[in-house]
Design a protein around this motif. Sequence first.
Motif: not given
Length: 165
Positions: A52-57, A82-99
């Motif tokens: 199952l793809i956890l990051a990069g679907n 852990s797989a669920k946490k990786i999916v959530l963290a990969d998606n959310r941590t990008t949102d929390l960043g800025s430019f």
Amino acid sequence: MTPIKVRSAVVPINDLKPYPLNPRRGNVRAIQESLKFNGQYRPIVVQADTNLILAGNHTWLAAKNLGWTEIAVSFVDCDEKSAKKIVLADNRTTDLGSFDDTALRELLDELESWEGTGYTRDQFDEIDGLYKEPLPSPKPTEDEEKPQVAPPQTDDGRLVRIGIY
């Protein structure tokens, strides 16, 4: 937390499966453009025992749409939690960043072409400060300026409903 073991490989694209509960809705068209111009510059992350793809679907889907038969993968050995946490963290941590808009503007300004970057001229103009003030709203028109439309009626004068009601 148990350390996660990672191994990298290039695998047949059809051996992998998208994560069924992935909450992210990615822009596959933008990813396809990036893959066409830049290639795959980082592996997707896959749970080793389930494929199952956890990051990069969406990268996987874009590559499939482009007709790729293989894709670079980092396999991780992890349990379901852990797989669920990786999916959530990969998606959310990008949102929390800025430019840093200044650095972003400089990077975009140095390129001859923005193909494969995901940026458009309008986005650059916004970053460059051309649209700091909101555009004026159109003036509302007066009710008496609007054309009056009679409700639809049958020949005998009964009103007719049109559409879903």
